[in-house]
Each structure stands twice: as structure tokens, then as C-alpha cells.
Design an enzyme around this catalytic site. Structure first.
Site, short mmCIF file in Angstrom:
data_model
loop_
_atom_site.label_atom_id
_atom_site.label_comp_id
_atom_site.label_asym_id
_atom_site.label_seq_id
_atom_site.Cartn_x
_atom_site.Cartn_y
_atom_site.Cartn_z
N LEU A 103 1.02 -1.22 0.23
CA LEU A 103 -0.13 0.11 0.01
C LEU A 103 0.36 1.22 0.14
O LEU A 103 2.07 1.03 0.53
CB LEU A 103 -1.15 -0.37 1.17
CG LEU A 103 -2.30 -1.27 1.33
CD1 LEU A 103 -3.31 -1.46 2.43
CD2 LEU A 103 -3.03 -0.64 0.78
N ASP A 104 0.24 2.42 -0.70
CA ASP A 104 1.57 3.20 -1.16
C ASP A 104 1.46 4.17 0.25
O ASP A 104 0.91 3.63 1.13
CB ASP A 104 0.88 4.25 -1.33
CG ASP A 104 0.08 4.10 -3.10
OD1 ASP A 104 0.64 3.57 -3.28
OD2 ASP A 104 -0.86 4.68 -3.47
N LYS A 105 2.89 5.12 0.72
CA LYS A 105 2.92 5.53 1.87
C LYS A 105 1.32 5.81 3.01
O LYS A 105 0.68 6.11 3.53
CB LYS A 105 3.42 6.76 2.18
CG LYS A 105 4.28 7.30 3.21
CD LYS A 105 5.70 8.76 2.71
CE LYS A 105 6.05 9.14 3.79
NZ LYS A 105 6.41 10.45 3.30
#
Ligand code: URA
Length: 247
Positions: A103-105
Site C-alpha cells: 500500500l502507498d505511504k
């Protein structure tokens, strides 16, 4: 059977050289007897450290509620990562604990972590089509007249993202409100949800993954996790840090 120094180092207790001191100090026992030395071979289940059984010798599967602001990469240059939430001993394990997909930041929600590489391969393979549900908040409302068009486009499996050659797999769109969408994907391309909405003219301003296959977060708070049993995904047992390799 594994050498004791290797077993302790792989499970994150200490380095292989420190294991000698631990063993010499009498802190490590095998079947109730003080261990002979670092090269002694033992089954993980027979070993105690300061009277305690070894910490998850057969491996780990964790369901984490990823908070915003952490990356899933191990590369420290990319910023603080989700592994920093785990106990220091788990952070030193070998094989390392890694995320199943990413998952992205700037995305929160459900992410699985494990040291079982076969599980990572299986659950990230598009072949297995594990459905993942994302809740996206958009910068602007989608007018009702466009919802049907975008739903049809996403479901068709024909949308080709910029710089890519193969179309995205069919995805399910369900509008919760004019600015809130639930998107179900069976693959995990880079920034996929944000890029799919960008293709139809909408910016995603908040993103949260609520489900991964049959799993949801329940009442887990951001930054906390729960363990899943190692046989949860019915994968044959794979030797992990402390497991006995097959003969
Ligand atoms: N799609 C995104 O854009 N970001 C994620 O983190 C996951 C899916």
C-alpha cells in the site's frame, strides 16, 4: 534440526556470534538441559531461552491495519516503514517479514505481513484473483450521468493505464456517495486505484483498503495487527526461520 546459533540468529534473538555468549551463560536449554554450544543441533520445539519457548519458530502471518505515513518497502531511504511497528526481535528475523503486495505511504488499511515467501507469491499472483476492496475519496463528486459510464469502463477490463500495455483486469465500482467510491480489484499495479480514477478525470484525495479476500480489519486500530494461523491460507507448511527443513 538446526544449529542453535543459526536458530537463535534467524529468529532475531541475537547475532550468531552473540549466541555463543548466550549459550555459555546457560540461558539456552535443549530438552531441559543446558545447551552444549552454538553448533549443537536441535529441533526448535525442544529449545528454551531463559525458560521460554522460541518465538514463532515456524513463521508468522500478520494482518496489519496500516496507518498513513508509512511505506511497505524495506528500503530505509523511502522513509519510515510498517516493519518499524513490529517488535524488534521480529524486525531482525531471517527470512525477513515482508508485506504481501504494497500500500502507498498515503494509503491506510489492511495489509498482510509474513515471512512465508510462498504465500507472498501466491497471494500477489494475478492468476489467483484475490479481490481487494478500496474506499477512495475523490476531490470532486462524480455526476450521476458519468457513474454508469465509468462503472462500465472499469468492469470491461479494457482500461489501459498510461505507460502500460496490458489492460487492467475487470474492476467493480460501487459509489457510496458522489465523492466516495468503493473499488474492487483483483490485481495490484503501482498506484492502481489513483491511476484508474485519474484516467477518468478524478483525483483520489484519500484511500483506504478495507478488505483483502475474505479478511477485514474488524476493530483493529491503525498501527496494530492480529496474527493469522499459519494454515489460514491452506498453504503447505514451508520451512521458516526455525522450522526443520525437509529431509
Ligand atoms: N492503489 C493505489 O493507488 N494505492 C495503493 O496503495 C493501493 C492501490
Amino acid at each position: 534440526m538446526r544449529r542453535l546459533d543459526q536458530l537463535l540468529a534467524n529468529l532475531g534473538y541475537c547475532s550468531r556470534s552473540e549466541a555463543r555468549d548466550w549459550i555459555d551463560s546457560g540461558a539456552v536449554t535443549v530438552r531441559g538441559e543446558p545447551a552444549d554450544g552454538p553448533s549443537q543441533k536441535a529441533h526448535a520445539t525442544d529449545v528454551r531461552v531463559e525458560g521460554e519457548p522460541l518465538d514463532h519458530p515456524d513463521g508468522l502471518i500478520l494482518l496489519l491495519h496500516k496507518p498513513l505515513g508509512l511505506v511497505c518497502s524495506h528500503e530505509l531511504r523511502e522513509g519510515p516503514n510498517v516493519y518499524s511497528l513490529l517488535p524488534p526481535r521480529w524486525q531482525r528475523r531471517n527470512p525477513v517479514i515482508t508485506s504481501i503486495g504494497r500500500l502507498d505511504k498515503d494509503t491506510s488499511g489492511l495489509i498482510l505481513l509474513t515471512d512465508q515467501s510462498a504465500l507472498v507469491h501466491r497471494l500477489t499472483s494475478p492468476k489467483h484473483k484475490v479481490p481487494k476492496i478500496y474506499r477512495a475519496t475523490l476531490a470532486a463528486a462524480i455526476p450521476p450521468a458519468r457513474v454508469a459510464e465509468i462503472t462500465t469502463l472499469f468492469a470491461a477490463g479494457t482500461l489501459v493505464l498510461p505507460e502500460e500495455k496490458t489492460p487492467c483486469a475487470p474492476a467493480g465500482l460501487n459509489m457510496i456517495s458522489p465523492r466516495e467510491a468503493e473499488l474492487t480489484l483483483t490485481e495490484g499495479r503501482y498506484h492502481q486505484v489513483r491511476r484508474m480514477f485519474a484516467c477518468v478525470g478524478y483525483e483520489v484525495v484519500a484511500l483506504h483498503r478495507s478488505r483483502f479476500g475474505d479478511l477485514d480489519l474488524g476493530d483493529l486500530k491503525p498501527g496494530t495487527w492480529r496474527e493469522l494461523p499459519l494454515d489460514f491460507f491452506n498453504l503447505p507448511a514451508v520451512p521458516s526461520a526455525g522450522a526443520t527443513p525437509p529431509a
